[in-house]
Design an enzyme around this catalytic site. Structure first.
Site, short mmCIF file in Angstrom:
data_model
loop_
_atom_site.label_atom_id
_atom_site.label_comp_id
_atom_site.label_asym_id
_atom_site.label_seq_id
_atom_site.Cartn_x
_atom_site.Cartn_y
_atom_site.Cartn_z
N GLU A 149 -52.74 32.85 89.09
CA GLU A 149 -51.32 32.90 88.74
C GLU A 149 -51.15 33.51 87.35
OE1 GLU A 149 -48.56 32.38 90.50
OE2 GLU A 149 -47.75 33.21 88.65
N PHE A 150 -50.19 34.43 87.23
CA PHE A 150 -50.00 35.13 85.96
C PHE A 150 -48.68 34.77 85.28
CE2 PHE A 150 -52.78 37.81 88.57
CZ PHE A 150 -53.90 37.86 87.74
N LYS A 205 -58.36 36.89 86.55
CA LYS A 205 -57.49 35.97 85.79
C LYS A 205 -57.98 35.81 84.36
CE LYS A 205 -54.61 32.97 84.55
NZ LYS A 205 -53.23 33.28 84.27
N CYS A 261 -53.20 27.83 77.91
CA CYS A 261 -54.07 28.75 78.64
C CYS A 261 -54.92 29.69 77.79
CB CYS A 261 -53.24 29.51 79.65
SG CYS A 261 -52.67 28.36 80.92
N ARG A 329 -48.89 22.07 73.74
CA ARG A 329 -50.35 22.16 73.81
C ARG A 329 -50.85 23.29 72.91
NH1 ARG A 329 -51.21 21.64 80.30
NH2 ARG A 329 -49.24 22.75 80.34
N1 LIG Z 1 -49.24 26.53 82.54
C1 LIG Z 1 -49.26 27.80 82.83
O1 LIG Z 1 -48.43 28.57 82.35
C2 LIG Z 1 -50.30 28.38 83.73
C3 LIG Z 1 -51.38 27.61 84.17
N2 LIG Z 1 -52.34 28.17 84.99
C4 LIG Z 1 -53.45 27.34 85.49
O2 LIG Z 1 -52.94 26.50 86.55
C5 LIG Z 1 -53.59 25.24 86.54
C6 LIG Z 1 -52.58 24.12 86.42
O3 LIG Z 1 -51.94 24.26 85.18
P1 LIG Z 1 -50.61 23.44 84.81
O4 LIG Z 1 -49.69 23.49 85.96
O5 LIG Z 1 -50.18 23.92 83.49
O6 LIG Z 1 -51.23 21.97 84.68
P2 LIG Z 1 -50.48 20.55 84.48
O7 LIG Z 1 -51.42 19.72 83.73
O8 LIG Z 1 -49.10 20.79 84.00
O9 LIG Z 1 -50.36 19.99 85.98
C7 LIG Z 1 -51.45 19.60 86.77
C8 LIG Z 1 -50.97 18.54 87.75
O10 LIG Z 1 -52.02 18.23 88.67
C9 LIG Z 1 -51.95 16.84 88.97
N3 LIG Z 1 -53.23 16.39 89.54
C10 LIG Z 1 -54.43 16.22 88.90
N4 LIG Z 1 -55.36 15.80 89.77
C11 LIG Z 1 -54.77 15.72 90.99
C12 LIG Z 1 -55.23 15.37 92.29
N5 LIG Z 1 -56.50 15.04 92.51
N6 LIG Z 1 -54.34 15.40 93.30
C13 LIG Z 1 -53.05 15.74 93.09
N7 LIG Z 1 -52.56 16.08 91.88
C14 LIG Z 1 -53.41 16.08 90.84
C15 LIG Z 1 -51.59 16.20 87.66
O11 LIG Z 1 -51.05 14.91 87.85
C16 LIG Z 1 -50.58 17.20 87.10
O12 LIG Z 1 -49.25 16.88 87.49
C17 LIG Z 1 -54.61 25.30 85.39
O13 LIG Z 1 -55.84 25.73 85.91
C18 LIG Z 1 -54.04 26.37 84.48
O14 LIG Z 1 -55.03 27.03 83.72
C19 LIG Z 1 -52.26 29.45 85.43
C20 LIG Z 1 -51.21 30.24 85.04
C21 LIG Z 1 -50.14 29.78 84.18
O1 LIG Z 2 -52.74 31.60 82.27
C1 LIG Z 2 -51.69 31.19 81.84
O2 LIG Z 2 -51.39 30.02 81.79
C2 LIG Z 2 -50.66 32.12 81.30
O3 LIG Z 2 -50.97 32.37 79.90
C3 LIG Z 2 -50.06 33.22 79.24
O4 LIG Z 2 -48.73 32.69 79.27
P1 LIG Z 2 -48.21 31.54 78.26
O5 LIG Z 2 -49.36 30.81 77.66
O6 LIG Z 2 -47.19 30.77 79.01
O7 LIG Z 2 -47.44 32.28 77.09
P2 LIG Z 2 -47.47 33.72 76.42
O8 LIG Z 2 -46.10 34.27 76.45
O9 LIG Z 2 -48.55 34.56 76.96
O10 LIG Z 2 -47.81 33.34 74.91
C4 LIG Z 2 -49.06 32.76 74.56
C5 LIG Z 2 -49.18 32.64 73.06
O11 LIG Z 2 -49.31 33.93 72.46
C6 LIG Z 2 -48.35 34.11 71.44
N1 LIG Z 2 -47.96 35.53 71.40
C7 LIG Z 2 -47.57 36.19 72.52
C8 LIG Z 2 -47.25 37.53 72.49
C9 LIG Z 2 -47.32 38.24 71.28
O12 LIG Z 2 -47.06 39.45 71.18
N2 LIG Z 2 -47.72 37.55 70.17
C10 LIG Z 2 -48.04 36.21 70.20
O13 LIG Z 2 -48.40 35.64 69.14
C11 LIG Z 2 -47.19 33.19 71.83
O14 LIG Z 2 -46.39 32.87 70.72
C12 LIG Z 2 -47.96 32.00 72.38
O15 LIG Z 2 -48.40 31.16 71.36
C13 LIG Z 2 -50.03 34.58 79.96
O16 LIG Z 2 -49.08 35.44 79.33
C14 LIG Z 2 -49.68 34.41 81.43
O17 LIG Z 2 -49.75 35.66 82.11
C15 LIG Z 2 -50.68 33.44 82.07
O18 LIG Z 2 -50.36 33.19 83.43
#
Ligand SMILES: NC(=O)C1=CN([C@@H]2O[C@H](COP(=O)(O)OP(=O)(O)OC[C@H]3O[C@@H](n4cnc5c(N)ncnc54)[C@H](O)[C@@H]3O)[C@@H](O)[C@H]2O)C=CC1
Ligand SMILES: O=C(O)[C@H]1O[C@H](OP(=O)(O)OP(=O)(O)OC[C@H]2O[C@@H](n3ccc(=O)[nH]c3=O)[C@H](O)[C@@H]2O)[C@H](O)[C@@H](O)[C@@H]1O
Length: 435
Positions: A149-150, A205, A261, A329
């Protein structure tokens, strides 16, 4: 299609709501009872613009269901997304215990042929481990897929509904067809679904996040050098960003990247590269530069006050790691707060969304203000930490009148240095000559 999303954090909730929005029947399962109870009443555990309406609309239509009963959510699904957390282990590698716990459940409870999708960010080889955990219990055929997921927090719905591309790793035609069908509504404008083998999808990713983090650390170091040589990083950024080989995005200097992330994924890739005997020196440097950058704002404040911060009152505008989120975070604000408090300053902060989460983490170590001007009231300096839109065009006369001293340290280069000086502010920003 009947979809189950396991894990309803940032990613799972967005995936579930968006797939329901395109007419699928979606069950979102999570082990967190409080989260699920809230979601059933349309109370979201996170701040994400527009998401509440999606959840409300699709829940009312019966296409989106929340439950803590993971086994029954799995039973009848045609596609299962694993979207649980993968936090860093002690050595920086991704901790897969939640992912493998879900895999175990899938093996035990799946009752029809199913595509199992790793949506969480997981190291190369994880799909294989998931398959190995499912296989011993499986009573139905299953097909692995990796679909990283991006999405960015704060722009998650747009990123999911209108992706630049969708990356899908598969090893069977069955999985390929299901995934193509599922994503068809999101790529109608011609954006590609890029099918590949599973290890390449898993690697894509990490490579994407590591590349973006590299750009930011690179620009932060260029900014620091600009200060020394009297150049303006904003102009340098425009100058290089207009080269189509470089492009303008993710070149903004600041207080260091944070969030759930970039820090974790860069660490995990460094770890994998070392384990596999192909160490990535570039990424170690990216991490080091980012750690240093998190101290820049404190250094600038200290410089302005000749090293004397004891008893000073410092106002922070912004706490979240970036705008449009309540996520704290790895926020650079936490590092700055700790340094200021250790130096004997008091801190009063304002953030449109992240004050609740900050209080949950650090309690009343700092003060929380209802408005940005209230935070600045009587402060020796105001520091912009997060690039929220509402901080872009403040009433400078009002700001100056409420501050005890007209000092602004701008960690996001929101303001024009010449204008700030002409208004009588002592102004510091990132990488713009002496200002
Ligand atoms: N936060 C973001 O912007 C992005 C995150 N990712 C990736 O996606 C994954 C999830 O990230 P977030 O959604 O931020 O995490 P999060 O910590 O916000 O949510 C994870 C959820 O999974 C639940 N969970 C844990 N163990 C479980 C189980 N055994 N069964 C059912 N539910 C369970 C937790 O209770 C929690 O609600 C990570 O690997 C992260 O790196 C990828 C792209 C964007
Ligand atoms: O794997 C993930 O979870 C995600 O991580 C980032 O998304 P995110 O962490 O939500 O936020 P960003 O907008 O990428 O910013 C990340 C950090 O970089 C900083 N940043 C971003 C852009 C920039 O030009 N300069 C800069 O300092 C932001 O302030 C922030 O602290 C990636 O942009 C997403 O594509 C990816 O899915």
């Amino acid at each position: 299609m009947k979809i189950t999303v396991v894990g309803t954090g940032y990613v799972g909730l967005v995936v579930g709501a968006c797939l329901a929005e395109t007419g699928n029947d979606v069950i979102c399962a999570d082990v967190d009872q409080g989260k699920v109870d809230g979601l059933k009443k349309n109370v979201l555990p996170i701040y994400e613009p527009g998401l509440e309406e999606y959840v409300e609309r699709n829940q009312a239509a019966g296409r989106l269901v929340f439950t803590t009963d993971v086994p029954s959510a799995i039973r009848d699904a045609e596609v299962i997304f694993i979207a649980v957390g993968t936090p860093p282990d002690e050595d920086g590698s991704a901790d897969l215990k939640h992912v493998l716990a879900v895999a175990d459940s899938i093996g035990k409870h799946a009752a029809r042929e199913v595509v199992v999708v790793t949506k969480s960010t997981v190291p190369v080889g994880t799909a294989e481990k998931v398959a190995a955990a499912i296989r011993p219990h499986a009573t139905v055929p299953f097909h692995m897929s990796s679909n990283p997921e991006f999405l960015k927090e704060g722009a998650a719905l747009d990123d999911f509904m209108k992706p630049d591309r969708v990356v899908v790793g598969v090893e069977t035609e069955f999985a390929r067809e299901r995934m193509a069908e599922l994503y068809a509504p999101f790529v109608r404008t011609g954006k590609p679904i890029i099918f590949m083998d599973i290890p390449s999808a898993e690697m894509t990713k990490y490579a994407a996040n590591a590349m973006l983090a590299t750009r930011i650390s690179f620009m932060n170091e260029i900014a620091n050098l600009c200060e020394k040589v009297g150049a303006n990083v904003d102009l340098v950024r425009k100058g290089i960003g207009s080269d189509s080989r470089i492009g303008p995005a993710f070149l903004f200097p600041g207080p260091g990247y944070g969030g759930s992330c970039f820090p974790k994924d860069v660490k995990a890739l460094v770890r994998t590269s070392e384990e596999r005997g192909a160490p990535m020196g570039v990424l170690k440097a990216v991490e080091d530069a980012n750690e240093k950058q998190k101290h820049r704002l404190f250094q600038k404040i200290t410089e302005v006050f000749g090293g004397q911060l004891k008893g000073r009152r410092i106002a922070l505008w912004g706490l979240a790691f970036k705008a449009n989120t309540d996520d704290m975070r790895e926020s650079p604000a936490l590092v700055l707060i700790e340094e200021l408090l250790t130096a004997g300053a008091t801190v009063v902060a304002h953030d449109p969304a992240a004050m609740h989460e900050t209080r949950r983490r650090i309690g009343d170590a700092i003060g929380y203000a209802k408005t940005s001007y209230e935070a600045a009231q009587g402060a020796d300096a105001m520091v912009v930490v997060t690039d929220w839109n509402e901080y872009r065009f403040p009433d400078f006369a009002r700001l100056k009148s409420v501050l005890k001293q007209p000092v602004v340290v701008d960690g996001r280069n929101l303001y024009d240095p010449t204008k700030m000086e002409s208004l009588g502010f002592t102004y510091r920003s990132i990488g713009r000559g002496r200002a």
